[in-house]
Design a protein around this motif. Sequence first.
Motif, PDB file in Angstrom:
ATOM      1  N   ILE A 153      -8.268  31.935  61.688  1.00  0.00           N
ATOM      2  CA  ILE A 153      -9.536  31.604  61.205  1.00  0.00           C
ATOM      3  C   ILE A 153      -9.954  30.201  62.033  1.00  0.00           C
ATOM      4  O   ILE A 153     -11.078  30.056  62.394  1.00  0.00           O
ATOM      5  N   PHE A 154      -8.957  29.306  62.281  1.00  0.00           N
ATOM      6  CA  PHE A 154      -9.371  28.235  63.080  1.00  0.00           C
ATOM      7  C   PHE A 154      -9.907  28.600  64.672  1.00  0.00           C
ATOM      8  O   PHE A 154     -11.107  27.942  65.175  1.00  0.00           O
ATOM      9  N   LYS A 155      -9.180  29.561  65.324  1.00  0.00           N
ATOM     10  CA  LYS A 155      -9.850  30.013  66.552  1.00  0.00           C
ATOM     11  C   LYS A 155     -11.093  30.584  66.272  1.00  0.00           C
ATOM     12  O   LYS A 155     -11.940  30.634  67.423  1.00  0.00           O
ATOM     13  N   SER A 156     -11.264  31.317  65.239  1.00  0.00           N
ATOM     14  CA  SER A 156     -12.693  32.088  65.109  1.00  0.00           C
ATOM     15  C   SER A 156     -13.777  31.069  64.927  1.00  0.00           C
ATOM     16  O   SER A 156     -14.756  30.982  65.398  1.00  0.00           O
ATOM     17  N   ILE A 157     -13.419  29.936  64.081  1.00  0.00           N
ATOM     18  CA  ILE A 157     -14.628  28.773  64.038  1.00  0.00           C
ATOM     19  C   ILE A 157     -14.608  28.053  65.484  1.00  0.00           C
ATOM     20  O   ILE A 157     -15.920  27.752  65.704  1.00  0.00           O
ATOM     21  N   MET A 158     -13.659  27.570  66.141  1.00  0.00           N
ATOM     22  CA  MET A 158     -13.793  27.213  67.449  1.00  0.00           C
ATOM     23  C   MET A 158     -14.492  28.016  68.521  1.00  0.00           C
ATOM     24  O   MET A 158     -15.409  27.552  69.248  1.00  0.00           O
ATOM     25  N   LYS A 159     -14.566  29.434  68.369  1.00  0.00           N
ATOM     26  CA  LYS A 159     -15.288  30.325  69.159  1.00  0.00           C
ATOM     27  C   LYS A 159     -16.564  30.141  68.756  1.00  0.00           C
ATOM     28  O   LYS A 159     -17.268  30.122  70.047  1.00  0.00           O
ATOM     29  N   LYS A 160     -16.875  30.287  67.578  1.00  0.00           N
ATOM     30  CA  LYS A 160     -18.468  29.968  67.130  1.00  0.00           C
ATOM     31  C   LYS A 160     -19.027  28.727  67.566  1.00  0.00           C
ATOM     32  O   LYS A 160     -20.328  28.684  68.153  1.00  0.00           O
ATOM     33  N   GLN A 161     -18.154  27.688  67.846  1.00  0.00           N
ATOM     34  CA  GLN A 161     -18.938  26.413  68.364  1.00  0.00           C
ATOM     35  C   GLN A 161     -18.929  26.533  69.821  1.00  0.00           C
ATOM     36  O   GLN A 161     -19.860  25.888  70.320  1.00  0.00           O
ATOM     37  N   VAL A 162     -17.981  27.259  70.516  1.00  0.00           N
ATOM     38  CA  VAL A 162     -18.180  27.022  71.983  1.00  0.00           C
ATOM     39  C   VAL A 162     -19.348  28.253  72.317  1.00  0.00           C
ATOM     40  O   VAL A 162     -20.172  27.990  73.295  1.00  0.00           O
ATOM     41  N   ASP A 163     -19.621  29.207  71.490  1.00  0.00           N
ATOM     42  CA  ASP A 163     -20.733  30.167  71.659  1.00  0.00           C
ATOM     43  C   ASP A 163     -22.118  29.207  71.593  1.00  0.00           C
ATOM     44  O   ASP A 163     -22.987  29.780  72.195  1.00  0.00           O
ATOM     45  N   LYS A 164     -22.187  28.158  70.736  1.00  0.00           N
ATOM     46  CA  LYS A 164     -23.358  27.632  70.509  1.00  0.00           C
ATOM     47  C   LYS A 164     -23.882  26.765  71.613  1.00  0.00           C
ATOM     48  O   LYS A 164     -24.807  26.212  71.787  1.00  0.00           O
ATOM     49  N   ILE A 165     -22.781  26.536  72.597  1.00  0.00           N
ATOM     50  CA  ILE A 165     -22.979  25.636  73.651  1.00  0.00           C
ATOM     51  C   ILE A 165     -23.793  26.456  74.795  1.00  0.00           C
ATOM     52  O   ILE A 165     -23.449  27.559  75.090  1.00  0.00           O
ATOM     53  N   ASP A 166     -24.875  25.776  75.164  1.00  0.00           N
ATOM     54  CA  ASP A 166     -25.858  26.441  76.444  1.00  0.00           C
ATOM     55  C   ASP A 166     -24.962  26.082  77.746  1.00  0.00           C
ATOM     56  O   ASP A 166     -24.828  25.037  78.210  1.00  0.00           O
ATOM     57  N   PRO A 167     -24.391  27.207  78.294  1.00  0.00           N
ATOM     58  CA  PRO A 167     -23.946  26.906  79.645  1.00  0.00           C
ATOM     59  C   PRO A 167     -24.616  26.237  80.619  1.00  0.00           C
ATOM     60  O   PRO A 167     -23.805  25.488  81.555  1.00  0.00           O
ATOM     61  N   VAL A 168     -25.901  26.369  80.749  1.00  0.00           N
ATOM     62  CA  VAL A 168     -26.913  25.814  81.654  1.00  0.00           C
ATOM     63  C   VAL A 168     -27.213  24.411  81.266  1.00  0.00           C
ATOM     64  O   VAL A 168     -26.877  23.131  81.816  1.00  0.00           O
ATOM     65  N   ARG A 169     -27.471  24.076  79.974  1.00  0.00           N
ATOM     66  CA  ARG A 169     -28.136  22.933  79.589  1.00  0.00           C
ATOM     67  C   ARG A 169     -26.901  21.870  79.261  1.00  0.00           C
ATOM     68  O   ARG A 169     -27.111  20.539  79.496  1.00  0.00           O
ATOM     69  N   SER A 170     -25.738  22.380  78.950  1.00  0.00           N
ATOM     70  CA  SER A 170     -24.816  21.551  78.768  1.00  0.00           C
ATOM     71  C   SER A 170     -24.207  20.828  79.941  1.00  0.00           C
ATOM     72  O   SER A 170     -23.308  19.662  80.050  1.00  0.00           O
ATOM     73  N   LYS A 171     -24.613  21.178  81.242  1.00  0.00           N
ATOM     74  CA  LYS A 171     -24.212  20.624  82.552  1.00  0.00           C
ATOM     75  C   LYS A 171     -25.317  19.496  82.813  1.00  0.00           C
ATOM     76  O   LYS A 171     -25.140  18.794  83.951  1.00  0.00           O
ATOM     77  N   PHE A 172     -26.452  19.411  82.069  1.00  0.00           N
ATOM     78  CA  PHE A 172     -27.380  18.472  82.500  1.00  0.00           C
ATOM     79  C   PHE A 172     -26.946  16.944  82.446  1.00  0.00           C
ATOM     80  O   PHE A 172     -26.188  16.810  81.358  1.00  0.00           O
ATOM     81  N   GLY A 173     -27.330  16.302  83.144  1.00  0.00           N
ATOM     82  CA  GLY A 173     -27.089  14.949  83.029  1.00  0.00           C
ATOM     83  C   GLY A 173     -27.964  14.343  82.362  1.00  0.00           C
ATOM     84  O   GLY A 173     -29.146  14.599  81.833  1.00  0.00           O
ATOM     85  N   LYS A 174     -27.719  12.877  81.813  1.00  0.00           N
ATOM     86  CA  LYS A 174     -28.709  12.041  80.932  1.00  0.00           C
ATOM     87  C   LYS A 174     -29.798  11.465  81.916  1.00  0.00           C
ATOM     88  O   LYS A 174     -29.483  10.920  82.712  1.00  0.00           O
ATOM     89  N   ILE A 175     -30.936  11.722  81.548  1.00  0.00           N
ATOM     90  CA  ILE A 175     -32.138  11.256  82.288  1.00  0.00           C
ATOM     91  C   ILE A 175     -32.672   9.701  81.863  1.00  0.00           C
ATOM     92  O   ILE A 175     -32.688   9.823  80.395  1.00  0.00           O
ATOM     93  N   GLU A 176     -32.261   8.844  82.456  1.00  0.00           N
ATOM     94  CA  GLU A 176     -32.713   7.482  82.216  1.00  0.00           C
ATOM     95  C   GLU A 176     -33.971   7.062  82.577  1.00  0.00           C
ATOM     96  O   GLU A 176     -34.338   7.251  83.761  1.00  0.00           O
ATOM     97  N   LYS A 177     -34.726   6.547  81.752  1.00  0.00           N
ATOM     98  CA  LYS A 177     -36.137   6.235  82.005  1.00  0.00           C
ATOM     99  C   LYS A 177     -36.251   5.036  82.745  1.00  0.00           C
ATOM    100  O   LYS A 177     -35.513   3.953  82.285  1.00  0.00           O
ATOM    101  N   GLU A 178     -37.170   4.837  83.868  1.00  0.00           N
ATOM    102  CA  GLU A 178     -37.154   3.760  84.542  1.00  0.00           C
ATOM    103  C   GLU A 178     -38.334   2.917  84.320  1.00  0.00           C
ATOM    104  O   GLU A 178     -39.495   3.510  84.276  1.00  0.00           O
TER     105      GLU A 178
END
Length: 249
Positions: A153-178
């Motif tokens: 059950i624990f592995k199933s829940i963790m897999k669902k959490q990983v599936d929710k992560i966008d593989p592209v957007r998760s690698k974006f850095g934080k854009i700070e306003k100048e």
Amino acid sequence: MELTVKLQVFEGPLDLLLHLLEKNKVNIYDIPIVEITNQYMEYIAEMKRNDLNVMSEFLVMAATLIDIKSRMLLPKKESEEEEEEDPRAELVQQLLEYKMYKCMAYELRDRQMDAEQVFFKEPTIPPEVAEYEEPVDLAELVGDMNLAKLDQIFKSIMKKQVDKIDPVRSKFGKIEKEEVSLSDKMLYVEDFCKTHRNFSFRNLLEAQASKVEVIVTFLAILELMKVGKIFISQEHTFDDIKIESKMAA
């Protein structure tokens, strides 16, 4: 907020009419309209006229009674086959509704007075009862659950959490306003122009720390050129832009 002003013992025209009916001991469904109207008008004549708003309510009812009285005194037409509606019907309905609400008000007042004489004891719970906790049967609670099923059950829940992560957007850095304002950059360029009569546009931009500063510096150059503080020239296409300052000492 509406303010109810009592006139002697009456709270309004319907209260006065109901009092006259009870005083004369007449049936509310068969009001002797002539006699009641005369008594009502006598009361109106004796009223104090301190409050015109309240007085107007009694006068409206007086006009209604006179209208009903005049219609009942008119002779009925013999040619009319259908039974004529009783002119008192609407007034009777209003009196019945008012009497019902008045009785309800008296009932609520009596209940309030009775409730004021009642005292309630605060609930008291013995400490042993308050501290009692129902025992938990762990065997029944867990049932047929074991470590293998819990791990699954624990592995199933963790897999669902990983599936929710966008593989592209998760690698974006934080854009700070100048925070770079045009007015501040114009002051910077003006100070630079006061000490440099001729300089390269490219060299000025290369001295900036970020793309935002480059853009704001370019806008500042355009503003200063528009007000005539600097002069821009370029000998050939794609050549470096030369800036001549008119503010240099």
